[in-house]
Design a protein around this motif. Structure first.
Motif, PDB file in Angstrom:
ATOM      1  N   LEU A 153       1.147  -1.170   0.010  1.00 27.17           N
ATOM      2  CA  LEU A 153       0.153  -0.067  -0.083  1.00 27.17           C
ATOM      3  C   LEU A 153       0.975   1.285  -0.023  1.00 27.17           C
ATOM      4  CD1 LEU A 153      -2.746  -0.986   2.474  1.00 27.17           C
ATOM      5  CD2 LEU A 153      -3.026  -0.450   0.173  1.00 27.17           C
ATOM      6  N   ALA A 154       2.006   1.158   0.681  1.00 25.68           N
ATOM      7  CA  ALA A 154       3.105   2.553   0.671  1.00 25.68           C
ATOM      8  C   ALA A 154       3.519   2.692  -0.665  1.00 25.68           C
ATOM      9  CB  ALA A 154       3.829   2.149   1.966  1.00 25.68           C
ATOM     10  N   GLU A 155       3.811   1.611  -1.213  1.00 25.04           N
ATOM     11  CA  GLU A 155       4.455   1.572  -2.642  1.00 25.04           C
ATOM     12  C   GLU A 155       3.373   2.338  -3.721  1.00 25.04           C
ATOM     13  OE1 GLU A 155       6.285  -1.929  -3.923  1.00 25.04           O
ATOM     14  OE2 GLU A 155       7.627  -2.020  -2.294  1.00 25.04           O
ATOM     15  N   ALA A 156       2.273   1.879  -3.467  1.00 21.45           N
ATOM     16  CA  ALA A 156       1.017   2.205  -4.512  1.00 21.45           C
ATOM     17  C   ALA A 156       0.748   3.859  -4.007  1.00 21.45           C
ATOM     18  CB  ALA A 156       0.151   1.189  -4.233  1.00 21.45           C
ATOM     19  N   THR A 157       0.979   4.307  -3.111  1.00 22.40           N
ATOM     20  CA  THR A 157       0.506   5.643  -2.659  1.00 22.40           C
ATOM     21  C   THR A 157       1.564   6.734  -3.064  1.00 22.40           C
ATOM     22  OG1 THR A 157      -0.904   4.841  -0.660  1.00 22.40           O
ATOM     23  CG2 THR A 157      -0.199   7.203  -0.855  1.00 22.40           C
ATOM     24  N   PRO A 158       1.537   7.752  -3.804  1.00 30.60           N
ATOM     25  CA  PRO A 158       2.147   8.571  -4.227  1.00 30.60           C
ATOM     26  C   PRO A 158       2.694   9.243  -3.040  1.00 30.60           C
ATOM     27  CG  PRO A 158       0.577   8.744  -5.632  1.00 30.60           C
ATOM     28  CD  PRO A 158      -0.086   7.780  -4.602  1.00 30.60           C
ATOM     29  N   ASP A 159       4.057   9.534  -2.955  1.00 32.56           N
ATOM     30  CA  ASP A 159       4.579  10.387  -1.614  1.00 32.56           C
ATOM     31  C   ASP A 159       3.854  11.896  -1.362  1.00 32.56           C
ATOM     32  OD1 ASP A 159       6.621   8.488  -1.114  1.00 32.56           O
ATOM     33  OD2 ASP A 159       8.209   9.774  -2.365  1.00 32.56           O
ATOM     34  N   GLY A 160       3.513  11.958  -0.243  1.00 30.17           N
ATOM     35  CA  GLY A 160       2.765  13.153   0.014  1.00 30.17           C
ATOM     36  C   GLY A 160       1.278  13.281  -0.128  1.00 30.17           C
ATOM     37  N   GLN A 161       0.763  12.176  -0.451  1.00 35.43           N
ATOM     38  CA  GLN A 161      -0.780  12.142  -0.513  1.00 35.43           C
ATOM     39  C   GLN A 161      -1.218  11.018   0.373  1.00 35.43           C
ATOM     40  OE1 GLN A 161      -2.090  11.481  -4.679  1.00 35.43           O
ATOM     41  NE2 GLN A 161      -0.901  13.263  -5.196  1.00 35.43           N
TER      42      GLN A 161
END
Length: 108
Positions: free
Chosen positions: A100-108
Protein backbone atom coordinates in the motif's frame (compact mmCIF):
# COMPACT_ATOMS: atom_id res chain seq x y z
CA UNK A 1 39.30 -41.54 16.45
CA UNK A 2 39.86 -38.76 18.96
CA UNK A 3 36.70 -37.14 20.28
CA UNK A 4 36.65 -33.34 19.73
CA UNK A 5 37.12 -31.13 22.77
CA UNK A 6 33.99 -30.04 24.59
CA UNK A 7 34.50 -26.45 23.39
CA UNK A 8 34.80 -27.55 19.76
CA UNK A 9 32.37 -26.09 17.18
CA UNK A 10 31.48 -29.56 15.93
CA UNK A 11 31.15 -32.77 17.84
CA UNK A 12 30.82 -36.31 16.53
CA UNK A 13 27.28 -35.90 15.18
CA UNK A 14 28.10 -32.64 13.40
CA UNK A 15 25.75 -30.73 15.67
CA UNK A 16 26.85 -27.21 16.43
CA UNK A 17 27.87 -26.53 20.00
CA UNK A 18 27.76 -23.21 21.78
CA UNK A 19 24.93 -20.70 21.64
CA UNK A 20 26.60 -17.70 19.96
CA UNK A 21 28.51 -19.77 17.40
CA UNK A 22 25.41 -21.76 16.48
CA UNK A 23 23.33 -18.62 16.03
CA UNK A 24 26.06 -16.92 13.98
CA UNK A 25 26.27 -19.89 11.62
CA UNK A 26 22.48 -19.89 11.18
CA UNK A 27 22.52 -16.16 10.45
CA UNK A 28 25.25 -16.55 7.83
CA UNK A 29 23.31 -19.41 6.21
CA UNK A 30 20.11 -17.32 6.11
CA UNK A 31 22.08 -14.35 4.73
CA UNK A 32 23.50 -16.46 1.92
CA UNK A 33 20.12 -18.13 1.20
CA UNK A 34 18.50 -14.69 0.94
CA UNK A 35 21.43 -13.45 -1.16
CA UNK A 36 22.05 -10.71 1.39
CA UNK A 37 18.65 -9.13 0.74
CA UNK A 38 16.00 -8.14 3.25
CA UNK A 39 13.12 -10.63 3.22
CA UNK A 40 10.58 -7.80 2.98
CA UNK A 41 11.96 -4.79 1.05
CA UNK A 42 14.82 -6.59 -0.79
CA UNK A 43 17.42 -3.95 0.15
CA UNK A 44 21.00 -5.25 0.43
CA UNK A 45 21.79 -5.78 4.11
CA UNK A 46 25.05 -5.73 5.99
CA UNK A 47 26.19 -8.20 8.64
CA UNK A 48 28.25 -5.52 10.37
CA UNK A 49 27.05 -4.72 13.84
CA UNK A 50 25.63 -1.27 14.22
CA UNK A 51 22.41 0.61 14.30
CA UNK A 52 21.93 1.32 10.59
CA UNK A 53 18.75 0.76 8.60
CA UNK A 54 20.57 -1.83 6.48
CA UNK A 55 21.82 -3.97 9.37
CA UNK A 56 20.61 -7.56 9.12
CA UNK A 57 18.33 -8.61 11.98
CA UNK A 58 16.44 -11.82 12.75
CA UNK A 59 12.69 -11.46 12.39
CA UNK A 60 9.87 -13.84 13.27
CA UNK A 61 7.38 -14.09 10.39
CA UNK A 62 4.69 -14.90 12.94
CA UNK A 63 5.73 -12.91 16.02
CA UNK A 64 6.32 -14.83 19.22
CA UNK A 65 3.70 -12.59 20.84
CA UNK A 66 1.17 -14.02 18.38
CA UNK A 67 2.11 -17.68 18.84
CA UNK A 68 5.14 -17.88 16.54
CA UNK A 69 8.22 -19.90 17.42
CA UNK A 70 11.96 -19.62 16.92
CA UNK A 71 12.24 -22.50 14.45
CA UNK A 72 13.96 -21.96 11.11
CA UNK A 73 10.76 -21.79 9.04
CA UNK A 74 9.48 -18.87 11.10
CA UNK A 75 12.70 -16.84 11.19
CA UNK A 76 14.02 -14.70 8.33
CA UNK A 77 16.55 -11.90 8.03
CA UNK A 78 15.14 -8.41 7.68
CA UNK A 79 16.83 -5.05 7.55
CA UNK A 80 16.64 -3.14 10.80
CA UNK A 81 14.21 -0.63 9.25
CA UNK A 82 11.69 -3.31 8.22
CA UNK A 83 12.07 -5.19 11.50
CA UNK A 84 11.27 -2.04 13.47
CA UNK A 85 8.36 -1.09 11.20
CA UNK A 86 6.92 -4.60 11.32
CA UNK A 87 7.11 -4.70 15.12
CA UNK A 88 4.66 -7.44 16.17
CA UNK A 89 2.65 -7.59 12.92
CA UNK A 90 2.18 -10.86 11.10
CA UNK A 91 4.13 -11.15 7.86
CA UNK A 92 1.02 -10.94 5.61
CA UNK A 93 -0.17 -7.75 7.32
CA UNK A 94 3.25 -6.10 7.04
CA UNK A 95 3.67 -7.04 3.36
CA UNK A 96 0.22 -5.61 2.64
CA UNK A 97 1.21 -2.38 4.40
CA UNK A 98 4.42 -2.18 2.33
CA UNK A 99 2.49 -2.73 -0.90
CA UNK A 100 0.00 0.00 0.00
CA UNK A 101 2.85 2.39 0.81
CA UNK A 102 4.47 1.69 -2.59
CA UNK A 103 1.16 2.26 -4.41
CA UNK A 104 0.49 5.59 -2.67
CA UNK A 105 2.37 8.54 -4.19
CA UNK A 106 4.56 10.50 -1.73
CA UNK A 107 2.79 13.24 0.09
CA UNK A 108 -0.73 12.02 -0.56
Amino acid sequence: MKRPDRGSVLHENHMFKGGPTRILIKIIRMYLRQEGLCHYCRVRMTLHEGDTDRSATRDHRVPRSKGGNGFTGNVVLACLRCNRLKADMREADFVEMLELAEATPDGQ
